[in-house]
Design a protein around this motif. Structure first.
Motif, PDB file in Angstrom:
ATOM      1  N   LEU A 239      74.931  97.748 141.185  1.00  0.00           N
ATOM      2  CA  LEU A 239      74.449  96.593 140.432  1.00  0.00           C
ATOM      3  C   LEU A 239      72.943  96.419 140.587  1.00  0.00           C
ATOM      4  O   LEU A 239      72.433  96.357 141.698  1.00  0.00           O
ATOM      5  CB  LEU A 239      75.165  95.313 140.894  1.00  0.00           C
ATOM      6  N   GLU A 240      72.259  96.368 139.464  1.00  0.00           N
ATOM      7  CA  GLU A 240      70.823  96.078 139.436  1.00  0.00           C
ATOM      8  C   GLU A 240      70.620  94.928 138.455  1.00  0.00           C
ATOM      9  O   GLU A 240      70.279  95.144 137.287  1.00  0.00           O
ATOM     10  CB  GLU A 240      70.033  97.300 138.949  1.00  0.00           C
ATOM     11  N   PRO A 241      70.848  93.689 138.926  1.00  0.00           N
ATOM     12  CA  PRO A 241      70.748  92.538 138.015  1.00  0.00           C
ATOM     13  C   PRO A 241      69.342  92.385 137.457  1.00  0.00           C
ATOM     14  O   PRO A 241      68.410  92.625 138.199  1.00  0.00           O
ATOM     15  CB  PRO A 241      71.094  91.343 138.911  1.00  0.00           C
ATOM     16  N   PRO A 242      69.178  91.986 136.204  1.00  0.00           N
ATOM     17  CA  PRO A 242      70.228  91.869 135.182  1.00  0.00           C
ATOM     18  C   PRO A 242      70.208  93.061 134.245  1.00  0.00           C
ATOM     19  O   PRO A 242      70.343  92.909 133.042  1.00  0.00           O
ATOM     20  CB  PRO A 242      69.802  90.590 134.461  1.00  0.00           C
ATOM     21  N   THR A 243      70.016  94.257 134.801  1.00  0.00           N
ATOM     22  CA  THR A 243      69.767  95.429 133.968  1.00  0.00           C
ATOM     23  C   THR A 243      70.935  96.386 133.801  1.00  0.00           C
ATOM     24  O   THR A 243      71.268  96.775 132.701  1.00  0.00           O
ATOM     25  CB  THR A 243      68.574  96.230 134.530  1.00  0.00           C
TER      26      THR A 243
END
Length: 151
Positions: A72-76
């Motif tokens: 997870l790499e918010p918001p990407t």
């Protein structure tokens, strides 16, 4: 023997990226947007259990499955691993989701590798691909309805 499919596409949702990101990780919103979803619950950090009723041509049934999110790499972006099985066979897949800001909202781009086996694989790849695409389009348009018009 199963069938392998690659499913790719993108969908524009008229809402800010942060809001779309939050919705894509919220079991309640996901369950509402998913056609045939009977149950979806978080069972751990980034892990969900789901019960889905599906119908593809003459193959109908209920799938029990689990979904695991990673990278997870918010918001990407994030990755999603799915596995499910039921009367109609099994489905296993990996998907990469990417969220980008576009004029008027957020573009969600997905790319998935899916493997299906059992009775459901007998339906044929073309029909399965068509149903998958239709299901995803319904999912994103419901998601857009939920998120559109809000602050």
């Amino acid at each position: 023997a199963g069938a392998r499919m690659k499913i790719e596409g993108s969908y524009d949702i008229p809402a800010p990226r942060q809001k779309v990101w939050a919705a894509l990780l919220d079991p309640a919103q996901l369950a509402t947007a998913m056609v045939g979803c009977e149950r979806l619950e978080a069972v751990g950090e980034g892990e969900y259990r789901a019960t889905l009723k599906i119908g593809v041509g003459v193959v109908k049934g209920t799938f029990e499955g689990k979904v695991r999110l990673s990278g997870l790499e918010p918001p990407t972006r994030y990755r999603m691993a799915v596995e499910g099985s039921g009367g109609p066979g099994f489905v296993r897949g990996e998907a990469a989701m990417e969220l980008a800001e576009v004029e008027g909202g957020t573009r969600v781009t997905y790319s998935a590798d899916v493997q299906v086996g059992g009775l459901i694989a007998s339906v044929g790849q073309r029909m399965l691909g068509g149903v998958a695409k239709m299901t995803l389009d319904q999912f994103f348009s419901r998601m857009a309805e939920q998120l559109g018009g809000g602050p």
